[in-house]
Design an enzyme around this catalytic site. Structure first.
Site, PDB file in Angstrom:
ATOM      1  N   GLY A   1      -2.128   3.481  13.733  1.00 23.79           N
ATOM      2  CA  GLY A   1      -1.791   2.159  13.178  1.00 23.79           C
ATOM      3  C   GLY A   1      -2.899   1.574  14.375  1.00 23.79           C
ATOM      4  O   GLY A   1      -3.163  -0.150  14.631  1.00 23.79           O
TER       5      GLY A   1
ATOM      6  N   LYS B   1       1.279  -0.853  -0.219  1.00 19.71           N
ATOM      7  CA  LYS B   1       0.444   0.066  -0.008  1.00 19.71           C
ATOM      8  C   LYS B   1       1.262   0.932  -0.059  1.00 19.71           C
ATOM      9  O   LYS B   1       1.973   1.514   0.486  1.00 19.71           O
ATOM     10  CB  LYS B   1      -0.613   0.132   1.156  1.00 19.71           C
ATOM     11  CG  LYS B   1      -1.256   0.883   2.121  1.00 19.71           C
ATOM     12  CD  LYS B   1      -2.592   1.616   1.074  1.00 19.71           C
ATOM     13  CE  LYS B   1      -3.121   3.367   1.914  1.00 19.71           C
ATOM     14  NZ  LYS B   1      -2.441   4.335   1.517  1.00 19.71           N
TER      15      LYS B   1
ATOM     16  N   GLU C   1       5.387   0.161  13.784  1.00 18.75           N
ATOM     17  CA  GLU C   1       5.964   1.474  14.210  1.00 18.75           C
ATOM     18  C   GLU C   1       4.857   2.267  14.332  1.00 18.75           C
ATOM     19  O   GLU C   1       4.738   2.969  13.325  1.00 18.75           O
ATOM     20  CB  GLU C   1       7.161   0.979  13.463  1.00 18.75           C
ATOM     21  CG  GLU C   1       8.206   2.078  14.053  1.00 18.75           C
ATOM     22  CD  GLU C   1       9.343   2.525  13.438  1.00 18.75           C
ATOM     23  OE1 GLU C   1       9.558   2.039  11.862  1.00 18.75           O
ATOM     24  OE2 GLU C   1       9.656   4.056  13.315  1.00 18.75           O
TER      25      GLU C   1
ATOM     26  N   GLY D   1       3.895   4.570  11.132  1.00 13.36           N
ATOM     27  CA  GLY D   1       3.130   5.931  10.367  1.00 13.36           C
ATOM     28  C   GLY D   1       3.153   6.047  11.733  1.00 13.36           C
ATOM     29  O   GLY D   1       2.972   6.051  12.966  1.00 13.36           O
ATOM     30  N   SER D   2       1.940   5.915  11.416  1.00 13.07           N
ATOM     31  CA  SER D   2       0.646   7.596  12.500  1.00 13.07           C
ATOM     32  C   SER D   2       0.085   6.752  14.208  1.00 13.07           C
ATOM     33  O   SER D   2      -0.075   5.481  13.296  1.00 13.07           O
ATOM     34  CB  SER D   2      -0.291   8.847  12.436  1.00 13.07           C
ATOM     35  OG  SER D   2      -1.802   7.837  12.103  1.00 13.07           O
ATOM     36  N   ARG D   3       0.098   6.465  15.106  1.00 18.19           N
ATOM     37  CA  ARG D   3      -0.069   5.847  16.119  1.00 18.19           C
ATOM     38  C   ARG D   3      -1.823   5.756  16.273  1.00 18.19           C
ATOM     39  O   ARG D   3      -2.233   5.045  16.126  1.00 18.19           O
ATOM     40  CB  ARG D   3      -0.198   6.457  17.379  1.00 18.19           C
ATOM     41  CG  ARG D   3      -0.574   5.221  18.448  1.00 18.19           C
ATOM     42  CD  ARG D   3      -0.319   6.584  20.293  1.00 18.19           C
ATOM     43  NE  ARG D   3       0.760   6.613  20.254  1.00 18.19           N
ATOM     44  CZ  ARG D   3       1.087   7.437  21.647  1.00 18.19           C
ATOM     45  NH1 ARG D   3       0.436   7.177  22.837  1.00 18.19           N
ATOM     46  NH2 ARG D   3       2.420   7.907  21.886  1.00 18.19           N
TER      47      ARG D   3
ATOM     48  N   GLU E   1       3.809  13.722  20.398  1.00 23.31           N
ATOM     49  CA  GLU E   1       4.886  13.403  19.292  1.00 23.31           C
ATOM     50  C   GLU E   1       4.443  14.686  18.846  1.00 23.31           C
ATOM     51  O   GLU E   1       4.216  15.119  17.751  1.00 23.31           O
ATOM     52  CB  GLU E   1       4.689  12.114  18.621  1.00 23.31           C
ATOM     53  CG  GLU E   1       6.126  12.312  17.460  1.00 23.31           C
ATOM     54  CD  GLU E   1       6.106  10.328  16.411  1.00 23.31           C
ATOM     55  OE1 GLU E   1       7.258  10.406  16.216  1.00 23.31           O
ATOM     56  OE2 GLU E   1       5.104  10.669  16.458  1.00 23.31           O
TER      57      GLU E   1
ATOM     58  N   CYS F   1      11.399   9.009  12.639  1.00 21.61           N
ATOM     59  CA  CYS F   1      11.041   7.568  13.678  1.00 21.61           C
ATOM     60  C   CYS F   1      11.932   8.195  15.479  1.00 21.61           C
ATOM     61  O   CYS F   1      11.207   8.379  16.513  1.00 21.61           O
ATOM     62  CB  CYS F   1      11.124   6.332  13.693  1.00 21.61           C
ATOM     63  SG  CYS F   1      10.519   6.899  11.824  1.00 21.61           S
TER      64      CYS F   1
END
Lengths: 532, 532
Positions: free
Chosen positions: B243, B181, B260, B238-240, B389, B297
């Protein structure tokens, strides 16, 4: 709750439960009568106290010398052997499992497993040290730094007990404290084991909260426990319904949870095998499926047969054995009600009872040895319902029209712990085996040939695990050392860290002289030269 | 969508998307202008088709010879090198990252990583064969038998790209097909990479659906994809927020997902280090935190300092560097809006802006180099908000009253990818290091000394992972071969299986003559004697 409830073991003290929410007794499955001793149902405060005490202990354990951990595991095994008779008495009362060979054998399996874990702790190879000497990056598998919470199942009072079984041994070997949640079917046996474990903790000088024991708590507290920020991970063996609830709670906050849930363990009897040795197969199947009333995670609950006169003869031969054998005692009332429910699901989906199918009256928990059958077409239409686990002496035969339908059935199987193929010994079934094996292989953790799945050897090559929903992750096993230890570790990398600050396993000298380490891409037992 | 949308790669064909739900263009971050080429947003049918095609390919790949897999990875690396200039052009247009050294260096990192994966595939050691010759139980780590779905991040158009990065390399090395993707920030670069990968697939004779490419889909389709019964696992960077949604969907059905997500990468500057070399530290920190606009990251977003004149001098020296440096281009508009939001969270929780703190007008996506500060007490009161973050060139200094407060701050840290301690070179800080290290160690995947965390070497000893919420499981890494490969494997045990039916790695002869196997408890490169 009463004054006479047995004590819990929290933070190094045997004490009366604090603010319990109730108490319970276990039953004697042979009679169905409640046993006299009562146990507390712990409240939230007690459980949180255990979590915090374990977290403190974990801070010491994580750098405890491997030899000390090993000494504890060995000593605990010795103490179990010293108390074998009273342990077996207790387990017999609470489980109804035969004293011999079963319970006696299970104590041996348990001490053997603890000693294998001791050996693994001593060797320290589970830490899997990796050293990149050029970049000075080094990594290791490390303890989790918090409790491993262990929920033990009802069917192995020793070998899977939360305070002596496989999860316990793996968690301790990797220097984690354990919070044991007793299975409410055998709290007394668990209490005895915990006394011995705690004695070994004290004798070998581990932190006192290395092991803690709680007998029971309400479901909501279990959910809070497995998702608590200060725990490390959870090991669970039990029902799918309970496992999935705990999994959801733990997953939501990223706490590792390893579950062994349910499995019907499909067995494929190929045409040549039936032609060659159907009587022998009927005997093997009967023995495996009814052994100790079929109460194994790896009980062969599903048998796929090609429609044929041989299959009918196999069914007949198996039926006779099932019908003529005396049904054994089941572990508890829940096992009986679970079987009634499973039989309802299976028959409503179209399975026909060949023999048995009902509980047996007359004291204690018993269920008739039971066989059912269904044709392949109907199985394919109701594949979900017809894979309902019937935990007990129950087998379902699927009669498949042809080889194509056997493959279609294999394609509809859920994830299982095991899958078995019986084939002609001289290769007559090999062409079909080659087509069937890939489908089955990918749906099970352990693939067997010509052997029933009920024996789960404590072997380094064992996979007692499998794809969902038999477990929560297909890459881990709950039996087999060192593989089972990996579940209770975390990957720690050290980047540019000064030499003396590394854990021993990552310092230049090989800490034992024998530890295998991946050094600059090569496995080696050597020291790293000191210019690195 | 339009006729001119770029094609997707599904089931071995470059073709126009079927029933797309829309189309999109990427922006040039340097100007903020949309790039001319448009890409389809795939609908559900197309995604399911990719899943099924990958599942078919997986059935071939799982027994494909290691050498053939290795040849593909090597060939793909060669093709990337051959097209390096056009790839860098495309990535520059889509990311605004500097061509040199960054994008050029990133292509080298990528081909190096692919070649390391090729080597691992060839060596086959990721399969971790274990043989119990006495019991004839043998186990191996095996391919998953379905697609590995890879979601790549915006910040590494090559090295973490879903069709060329670390997850891709690890998934292919372990013989799994990949459904890539694309990150919508660099679809064109991903398209170019997929063309090269597909060329390599064809040249080396892998199944054509070994790699597939989709650019975008609606969120609900992503949830369905990661939980589809026919996929193997998911790798996400990617983003929390995104995710966690994918994680929930995958967890519910027991599909492995490796994420991650976010990390603030705390850096502790101990008193002695500041006394010894504060100017140097200010320089290191500035360079690491603003390098390529801080879009790593492992960007060091949080710095813990002891209140002192030296700390104030360090802050002053850092501030000057941040203020005087030209802010770089950010990867996209979302990075700017994310920074605005993060700054709001941080300042509302009490952090004070020292410099920067706002977007920069005048074309393209930019944000001022930003520093904030807060005292330890306030941090402890708002520890959650103050760990938000801020993905970009932003650092927050925490001024701790004393050593005890530094430890309390460490105790409040969430799970992070990295944690760093700078200390006096001659050991002046060592006593405090010993108290701080255990707390930090257990909250991070990679612990550093005296070095900023932004370089993530592709080393076998790397842990690019860490406790939740930096990832979903603390035992896995997404960078570093062979460790990263383990994520995309399943544990298969063979019990009593006939000799010729074992995979090559488990047969008695050592398949390469060099493969390390655990045979009866000992690591060995030998054959298993044939009487076993």
């Amino acid at each position: 709750m009463t004054q006479s409830d047995q004590p819990v073991l929290i933070a190094g003290k045997w004490r009366a439960a604090i603010q319990p929410t109730g108490s319970f007794q276990a039953a004697n499955p042979t009679t169905g009568q409640m046993l006299p001793i009562s146990y507390p149902i712990s409240g939230r405060e007690e459980v949180i106290e255990a979590v915090e005490a374990a977290h403190q202990a974990a801070q010491i354990l994580r750098t405890t010398a491997p030899e000390k951990i090993a000494a504890f595991l060995d000593r605990f095994a010795d103490l179990i052997e010293g108390q074998r008779e009273s342990l077996i008495d207790s387990a017999y009362q609470e489980s109804g499992l035969p004293r011999e060979p079963r319970l006696k054998g299970e104590t041996s399996r348990t001490t053997n497993q603890l000693r294998q874990a001791a050996q693994a702790a001593r060797e320290d190879s589970w830490t899997n040290p990796v050293i990149d000497s050029k970049l000075n990056i080094r990594s290791i598998l490390a303890p989790l730094g918090g409790a491993v919470v262990v929920f033990g199942p009802n069917n192995f009072p020793f070998a899977f007990n939360s305070i002596s079984g496989g999860d316990f041994a793996a968690a301790i070997a990797s220097r984690n404290p354990v919070i044991a949640k007793a299975n409410p079917a055998h709290p007394g046996t668990t209490f005895l084991l915990a006394q011995l474990a705690f004695q070994a903790v004290q004798e070998t000088g581990l932190p006192e909260a290395t092991i803690q024991l709680i007998y029971h708590f309400e479901n909501s507290i279990g959910l809070e426990l497995v998702s608590h920020p200060l725990i490390g991970a959870t090991g669970f063996t039990g029902s799918r319904a309970a496992g999935l609830k705990l999994k959801e709670a733990a997953d939501r906050v990223g706490k590792p949870i390893y579950l062994e849930m349910s499995s019907v363990n499909p067995v494929f009897m190929l045409r040549g095998a039936l032609e060659e040795r159907l009587e022998a197969l009927a005997g093997e199947y009967f023995t495996s499926c009814t052994l100790e009333s079929g109460q194994f995670c790896t009980n062969p609950g599903l048998v796929i047969l090609p429609e044929s006169p041989q299959a009918e003869a196999f069914i007949q031969a198996t039926k006779e054995r099932f019908t003529n054998a005396q049904p054994g005692v089941l572990l508890g009332e829940k096992v009986v009600t679970g079987l009634v429910e499973a039989l309802k699901t299976l028959t409503e989906a179209g399975a026909e009872v060949i023999t048995g199918g009902h509980p047996i009256d007359g004291g204690g928990y018993r269920f008739a040895n039971t066989l059912l059958r269904v044709d392949g077409e109907r199985f394919l239409r109701h594949a979900k319902e017809l894979q309902a686990e019937a935990f007990g002496p129950v087998g379902l035969f699927i009669l498949a029209r042809d080889e194509q339908q056997i493959l279609e059935i294999a394609n509809q199987l859920e994830g299982n712990l095991t899958g078995t193929i019986y084939s002609h010994t001289s290769g007559k079934d090999d062409a079909f085996y080659q087509r069937l094996e890939p489908l089955l292989r990918q749906r099970v953790g352990r693939l067997l040939n010509d052997k029933m799945p009920t024996g789960v050897a404590v072997s380094p090559a064992m996979q007692h695990g499998g794809p969902f929903p038999s477990t929560g992750h297909p890459g881990f096993t709950s039996v087999g050392i060192p593989a089972s230890i990996r579940r209770f570790t975390t990957l720690h990398s050290y980047d540019n860290v000064r030499p003396a600050r590394h854990p021993l396993e990552l310092q230049n000298p090989n800490p034992t002289g024998r530890l295998w380490r991946l050094i600059d891409g090569d496995l080696s037992q050597a020291d790293v030269p000191d210019n690195n």
